[in-house]
Write an enzyme that holds these catalytic residues in place. Structure first.
Site, PDB file in Angstrom:
ATOM      1  N   LYS A 254     -37.125 -12.329  26.040  1.00  0.00           N
ATOM      2  CA  LYS A 254     -37.307 -12.094  27.584  1.00  0.00           C
ATOM      3  C   LYS A 254     -38.576 -11.502  27.925  1.00  0.00           C
ATOM      4  O   LYS A 254     -39.069 -10.559  27.508  1.00  0.00           O
ATOM      5  CB  LYS A 254     -36.228 -11.001  28.046  1.00  0.00           C
ATOM      6  CG  LYS A 254     -36.377 -10.528  29.315  1.00  0.00           C
ATOM      7  CD  LYS A 254     -35.349  -9.588  29.748  1.00  0.00           C
ATOM      8  CE  LYS A 254     -35.468  -8.897  31.426  1.00  0.00           C
ATOM      9  NZ  LYS A 254     -34.320  -8.179  31.765  1.00  0.00           N
ATOM     10  N   ASP A 259     -40.461  -6.433  36.437  1.00  0.00           N
ATOM     11  CA  ASP A 259     -38.905  -6.690  36.979  1.00  0.00           C
ATOM     12  C   ASP A 259     -38.665  -5.552  38.161  1.00  0.00           C
ATOM     13  O   ASP A 259     -38.286  -4.364  38.023  1.00  0.00           O
ATOM     14  CB  ASP A 259     -37.904  -6.237  36.084  1.00  0.00           C
ATOM     15  CG  ASP A 259     -36.425  -6.381  36.601  1.00  0.00           C
ATOM     16  OD1 ASP A 259     -36.240  -6.978  37.698  1.00  0.00           O
ATOM     17  OD2 ASP A 259     -35.362  -6.014  35.740  1.00  0.00           O
ATOM     18  N   LYS A 266     -34.857  -2.810  42.864  1.00  0.00           N
ATOM     19  CA  LYS A 266     -34.540  -1.177  41.967  1.00  0.00           C
ATOM     20  C   LYS A 266     -35.130   0.026  42.899  1.00  0.00           C
ATOM     21  O   LYS A 266     -35.645  -0.589  43.666  1.00  0.00           O
ATOM     22  CB  LYS A 266     -35.413  -1.609  40.757  1.00  0.00           C
ATOM     23  CG  LYS A 266     -34.821  -2.479  39.693  1.00  0.00           C
ATOM     24  CD  LYS A 266     -35.764  -2.080  38.356  1.00  0.00           C
ATOM     25  CE  LYS A 266     -35.023  -3.379  37.436  1.00  0.00           C
ATOM     26  NZ  LYS A 266     -33.638  -2.792  36.936  1.00  0.00           N
ATOM     27  N   ASP A 277     -40.925  -4.824  30.787  1.00  0.00           N
ATOM     28  CA  ASP A 277     -39.598  -5.810  30.625  1.00  0.00           C
ATOM     29  C   ASP A 277     -39.919  -7.154  30.133  1.00  0.00           C
ATOM     30  O   ASP A 277     -39.006  -7.871  29.904  1.00  0.00           O
ATOM     31  CB  ASP A 277     -38.971  -5.946  32.273  1.00  0.00           C
ATOM     32  CG  ASP A 277     -37.472  -6.124  32.045  1.00  0.00           C
ATOM     33  OD1 ASP A 277     -36.857  -5.891  31.091  1.00  0.00           O
ATOM     34  OD2 ASP A 277     -37.155  -6.772  33.276  1.00  0.00           O
ATOM     35  N   ASP A 336     -31.021  -8.551  40.215  1.00  0.00           N
ATOM     36  CA  ASP A 336     -31.731  -7.607  39.177  1.00  0.00           C
ATOM     37  C   ASP A 336     -31.166  -8.147  37.716  1.00  0.00           C
ATOM     38  O   ASP A 336     -31.581  -7.459  36.763  1.00  0.00           O
ATOM     39  CB  ASP A 336     -31.494  -6.106  39.533  1.00  0.00           C
ATOM     40  CG  ASP A 336     -32.236  -5.215  38.829  1.00  0.00           C
ATOM     41  OD1 ASP A 336     -33.332  -5.761  38.280  1.00  0.00           O
ATOM     42  OD2 ASP A 336     -32.086  -4.023  38.840  1.00  0.00           O
ATOM     43  N   GLU A 338     -31.679 -10.443  36.069  1.00  0.00           N
ATOM     44  CA  GLU A 338     -32.640 -11.607  35.849  1.00  0.00           C
ATOM     45  C   GLU A 338     -32.969 -12.071  34.352  1.00  0.00           C
ATOM     46  O   GLU A 338     -33.124 -13.341  34.335  1.00  0.00           O
ATOM     47  CB  GLU A 338     -33.928 -11.546  36.668  1.00  0.00           C
ATOM     48  CG  GLU A 338     -34.996 -10.692  35.826  1.00  0.00           C
ATOM     49  CD  GLU A 338     -34.649  -9.377  35.394  1.00  0.00           C
ATOM     50  OE1 GLU A 338     -33.816  -8.643  36.062  1.00  0.00           O
ATOM     51  OE2 GLU A 338     -35.273  -8.889  34.349  1.00  0.00           O
ATOM     52  N   ARG A 340     -31.028 -12.498  31.812  1.00  0.00           N
ATOM     53  CA  ARG A 340     -29.951 -13.504  31.221  1.00  0.00           C
ATOM     54  C   ARG A 340     -30.543 -14.894  32.012  1.00  0.00           C
ATOM     55  O   ARG A 340     -30.042 -15.912  31.295  1.00  0.00           O
ATOM     56  CB  ARG A 340     -28.724 -13.135  31.347  1.00  0.00           C
ATOM     57  CG  ARG A 340     -28.278 -12.936  33.091  1.00  0.00           C
ATOM     58  CD  ARG A 340     -26.985 -11.912  33.098  1.00  0.00           C
ATOM     59  NE  ARG A 340     -27.471 -10.632  32.847  1.00  0.00           N
ATOM     60  CZ  ARG A 340     -26.404  -9.418  33.113  1.00  0.00           C
ATOM     61  NH1 ARG A 340     -25.247  -9.707  33.026  1.00  0.00           N
ATOM     62  NH2 ARG A 340     -26.947  -8.338  32.856  1.00  0.00           N
TER      63      ARG A 340
END
Ligand code: BES
Ligand code: MN
Ligand code: ZN
Length: 489
Positions: A254, A259, A266, A277, A336, A338, A340
């Site tokens: 990933k 993010d 967030k 991230d 959020d 995201e 996956r």
């Protein structure tokens, strides 16, 4: 910081002697005043415990010499490798900014030498890594002074083994660099650029741009990136070592270079953490560097899904339905969740493109894994018990710890959607497991897959045995060991 082999300690003014636990009396302290050093160490309660450091000055040939005793723990403990690394790390931590510029470790007659001593050297090297280049006003006395560690008395086995271990440490350093850089510096395109040098090691690099991904139908990954002015990328790094004709092992990372949460924004406090991230992608890139650097006799491909998740007039909305490359549709309940969405297209593409037998993904996927495991283990989710055993073994021997979680049909149905094939979040409970179930829906029958949720492991708020505070490089040594123990003849 350099590590260099030297025939002897002649002319050295700072000399370190490794001492195993309880081994002070028999330690080979090659100084005229060795008895004084021993007595002083006893007075200071030095026992040779792992990472214990004692230092004093003695007179040697009319000059002051700094004598350092470094505890390396029990000689034949199961944890000897870990202990040696920790000891090396402790030595560096103590002297990195001490004003000492060069020190010599005397291995002649020490309890440690040969390939095993590579762990000591790895610890020395890993703990020296820092990311200081933006601190232009850092006072001189807080800057690293230690430029070189000389290893005297290393036998042939150690000198032969070290380049392999050094390559792994260089892989860790790449991961840390990618993770530590802020998101205005590292975004999908620059992440790719920072990995281009792997071609010099023989890695074959493939990059997919937005248009190609559109053609392939990667609606899930592209949906995440569509709110950012930074175009998304997929980066694939392929290493085919000598004699390796088998199906490749595929690593998928990933790589959300920042993010914000997107429209499901967030909270502001702590959002700066989301520059890391991309820790999964960072670990994959570092592992590829390690494997190529040490010329691993294995066939391995690292795939990174690189996007930035931003709120914007063009950003995807909660409730949007996207179609992933596999054809499965996803209701995006929360923008959020995201990671996956990025991974599902990267995973599907990687399986289509490389036909692997094993797929392992690494991701800073859920905050929930930090609630479960804190910062002591990464979560492991897998559809194959044999793979779980292999990864657990690699975790134990590499020092990157894992803890297995369950997956099952009962968790899987929690992400069914009334209007699409699935939704991208489940209920509040078992958040890390439903995230894994989402990824599982993208794994082809017969493929042995593991997902490692490394959200708690990528970044450290305080220094550890092998890292300063900041990027840890988690995952590189794990993946390297997993390949070394299972895929190299
Ligand atoms: N990148 C985060 C997970 C994360 C949180 C990593 C804290 C490191 C530290 C991920 O994209 C995310 O936001 N996950 C959500 C999922 C939720 C919306 C189902 C989370 O964990 O809150
Ligand atoms: Mn998120
Ligand atoms: Zn994320």
């Amino acid at each position: 910081m350099k590590i260099q082999f030297q025939p002897s300690t002649d002319n050295a003014d700072t000399i370190c002697f490794p001492v195993s636990k309880g081994g002070l009396d028999s330690a080979n302290i090659t100084l005229a005043q060795s008895d004084l050093v021993r007595k002083a160490a006893v007075t200071a309660r030095f026992k040779g415990n792992t990472g214990q450091v004692f230092d004093t000055f003695v007179e040697e040939n009319d000059k002051p010499v700094r004598a350092i005793l470094l505890g390396i723990g029990e000689k034949s403990a199961d944890t000897a490798e870990r202990d040696l690394e920790k000891a090396g790390g402790a030595l560096t931590a103590k002297f990195l900014t001490s004003g000492v510029e060069e020190l010599t470790v005397d291995l002649s007659g020490a309890d440690v030498n040969g390939e095993a001593a590579s762990s000591l050297l790895s610890g020395i090297m890993l703990r020296a890594w820092r990311h200081d280049q933006y601190r232009t006003k850092l006072p001189k006395n807080q800057r690293p002074s230690l430029e070189a560690v000389n290893i005297a008395g290393a036998d042939d086995a150690l000198q032969a083994a070290w380049p392999v271990h050094q390559a792994v440490a260089e892989g860790v350093a790449l991961t840390r660099e990618l993770v530590a850089e802020p998101a205005n510096v590292i975004y999908p395109e620059t992440f790719v650029q920072r990995c281009q040098h792997l071609t010099d090691l023989g890695v074959e690099i493939t990059v997919l741009g937005v248009e190609e991904m559109e053609k392939l139908g990667m609606g899930a990954l592209l949906g995440v990136g569509q709110g950012s002015v930074k175009p998304s990328r997929i980066l694939a790094m392929r290493w085919k070592g000598e004699g390796a004709d088998d199906k490749p092992v595929v690593f998928v990372g990933k790589g959300v270079t920042f993010d914000t949460g997107g429209i499901s924004l967030k909270p502001g406090a702590g959002m700066e953490d989301m520059k890391w991230d991309m820790g999964g992608a960072g670990a994959v890139a570092g592992a590829m560097k390690a494997l190529a650097g040490r010329k691993a006799k294995a066939h391995v491909v690292g795939v990174c899904g690189l996007v930035e998740n931003m709120p914007d007039g063009n950003a995807q909305r909660p409730g949007d339905v996207v179609t992933s490359m596999s054809g499965q549709t996803i209701e995006v309940i929360n923008t959020d969740a995201e990671g996956r969405l990025v991974l599902c297209d990267a995973l599907h593409w990687a399986q289509e493109e490389y036909d692997p037998e094993y797929v392992i993904d690494l991701a800073t996927l859920t905050g929930a894994i930090i609630i479960s495991l804190g910062h002591e283990h990464a979560g492991m989710f897998t559809n194959d018990d044999g793979l779980a055993d292999k990864l657990n073994a690699a975790a134990k021997s590499s020092g990157d710890p894992l803890w297995r979680f369950p997956i099952s049909k009962a968790y899987d149905k929690l992400i069914d959607s009334p209007i699409a094939d699935m939704k991208n979040v489940g209920p509040r409970g078992a958040g890390s497991i439903t995230a894994a179930q989402f990824l599982h829906r993208y794994i082809k029958d017969g493929v042995k897959w593991a997902h490692l949720d490394i959200a708690g492991m990528v970044w450290a708020d305080k220094p550890g045995p092998l890292w300063d505070k900041g990027a840890t490089g988690f995952g590189v040594r794990l993946l390297d060991r997993f390949i070394a123990d299972n895929f190299e003849k």
